[in-house]
Enzyme design. Structure first.
Site, short mmCIF file in Angstrom:
data_model
loop_
_atom_site.label_atom_id
_atom_site.label_comp_id
_atom_site.label_asym_id
_atom_site.label_seq_id
_atom_site.Cartn_x
_atom_site.Cartn_y
_atom_site.Cartn_z
CG HIS A 1 -4.07 0.22 6.71
ND1 HIS A 1 -4.02 0.81 7.95
CD2 HIS A 1 -2.87 0.52 6.12
CE1 HIS A 1 -2.85 1.43 8.10
NE2 HIS A 1 -2.14 1.27 7.00
CG ASP B 1 0.60 -1.28 7.79
OD1 ASP B 1 1.51 -2.09 8.05
OD2 ASP B 1 0.77 -0.04 7.75
CG HIS C 1 -0.44 0.10 2.53
ND1 HIS C 1 0.37 -0.87 3.09
CD2 HIS C 1 -0.55 1.07 3.47
CE1 HIS C 1 0.71 -0.50 4.31
NE2 HIS C 1 0.17 0.67 4.57
CG HIS D 1 3.92 -1.77 11.44
ND1 HIS D 1 4.72 -0.68 11.64
CD2 HIS D 1 3.18 -1.51 10.34
CE1 HIS D 1 4.49 0.22 10.69
NE2 HIS D 1 3.54 -0.26 9.88
CG HIS E 1 0.07 4.38 4.74
ND1 HIS E 1 -0.69 3.61 5.59
CD2 HIS E 1 -0.74 5.38 4.30
CE1 HIS E 1 -1.91 4.11 5.67
NE2 HIS E 1 -1.97 5.18 4.90
CG ASP F 1 4.80 2.97 7.49
OD1 ASP F 1 3.90 3.44 6.75
OD2 ASP F 1 4.57 2.10 8.36
CG HIS F 2 4.06 0.13 4.25
ND1 HIS F 2 3.96 -1.17 4.68
CD2 HIS F 2 3.64 0.91 5.28
CE1 HIS F 2 3.48 -1.18 5.92
NE2 HIS F 2 3.28 0.08 6.30
#
Ligand code: ZN
Ligand code: FE
Length: 254
Positions: free
Chosen positions: A113, A132, A55, A170, A57, A59-60
């Site tokens: 999400h 996530d 996805h 995570h 975001h 942090d990905h």
């Protein structure tokens, strides 16, 4: 056979290096940052052929552009969110098959999400990369989706074989376990998993990947249609989506 290496980055993210030894194909799943991935590639003598994003975001996908410049890798990501995946080359969605060397992954659309979240299931290697959406004993927050969408996404993953290893993005398991015990304090499977999680975290060891069979037995977000869980919450015979929404609501305030 795939070789899967777990790289801890930022405060609690995991990036995975997935390497098919026969073909030398090698993918980084959700590279939050480029440098730790480049260091692992150097150390292992591997060349990055792909990035697999779940996805959009930061942090990905944070490492996408630099990794592409440095390695010339191809970036694979969700068709439904292609405009938000930096450098995307290959768009995939529900039911597609993605080949990494001699291994192959089936793609699931798992919105909730984010709108365009996907998961990659390497059936032959019993490995699920779910970003996530599903966490060990938890699930992602509903930023862009409804409880119904997320519940349907989670139940599609729940149907995978019990010996599937769940590689989520995570290390949230300890907090998730403590929350889960407030929902179902008498769930014996949950108590056993939570105890193992506390022991591993006390030694600073990862609790990811988990096993799908443990998630089905212990993760409250996969159990919204369980009579035992509904009884524990005082919501007997309620609609699973309403139960799921209530669990998510309680977790958001935990
Ligand atoms: Zn996210
Ligand atoms: Fe994340």
């Amino acid at each position: 056979m795939l070789h899967i290496q777990q790289i801890p980055v930022l405060s609690d993210n995991y990036v995975y290096l997935v390497h098919d030894e026969e073909s030398a194909a090698c993918a980084a799943v959700d590279p939050a940052e480029a440098e730790p991935v480049l260091a692992a590639l150097r150390e292992e003598g591997l060349t990055l052929s792909h990035i697999l994003n779940t996805h959009h975001h930061g942090d990905h996908v944070g490492g996408n552009e630099r990794l592409k410049v440095e390695t010339g890798c191809a970036i694979v990501g969700p068709r439904a969110d292609a405009s938000r995946i930096p450098g995307i080359d290959v768009e995939v969605g529900e039911g597609d098959e993605f080949r990494l060397g001699n291994a192959s992954a089936r793609v699931f659309d798992v919105p909730g999400h984010t709108r365009g979240h996907i998961a990659y299931w390497f059936e032959g290697d019993k490995a699920l990369f779910c970003g996530d959406t599903l966490f060990a004993l938890g699930c992602g927050r509903l930023f862009e989706g409804t409880p119904r969408e997320m519940w349907e996404s989670l139940t599609s993953l729940r149907n995978l074989p019990g010996d599937t290893r769940v590689y989520c993005a995570h290390e949230y398991t300890q907090t998730n376990a403590r929350f889960a015990l407030t929902v179902e304090p008498d769930n014996e499977a949950l108590k056993a998993v939570a105890e193992r999680v506390e022991v591993r975290r006390a030694k600073n060891l990862p609790t990811v990947p988990s096993l799908m069979a443990d998630e089905v037995a212990a993760n409250p977000f996969l159990r919204a249609d369980s009579p035992e869980l509904q009884r524990a919450m005082g919501m007997e015979n309620a609609d699973a989506v309403d139960v799921f929404a209530e669990i998510r609501h309680r977790k958001d305030a935990f």
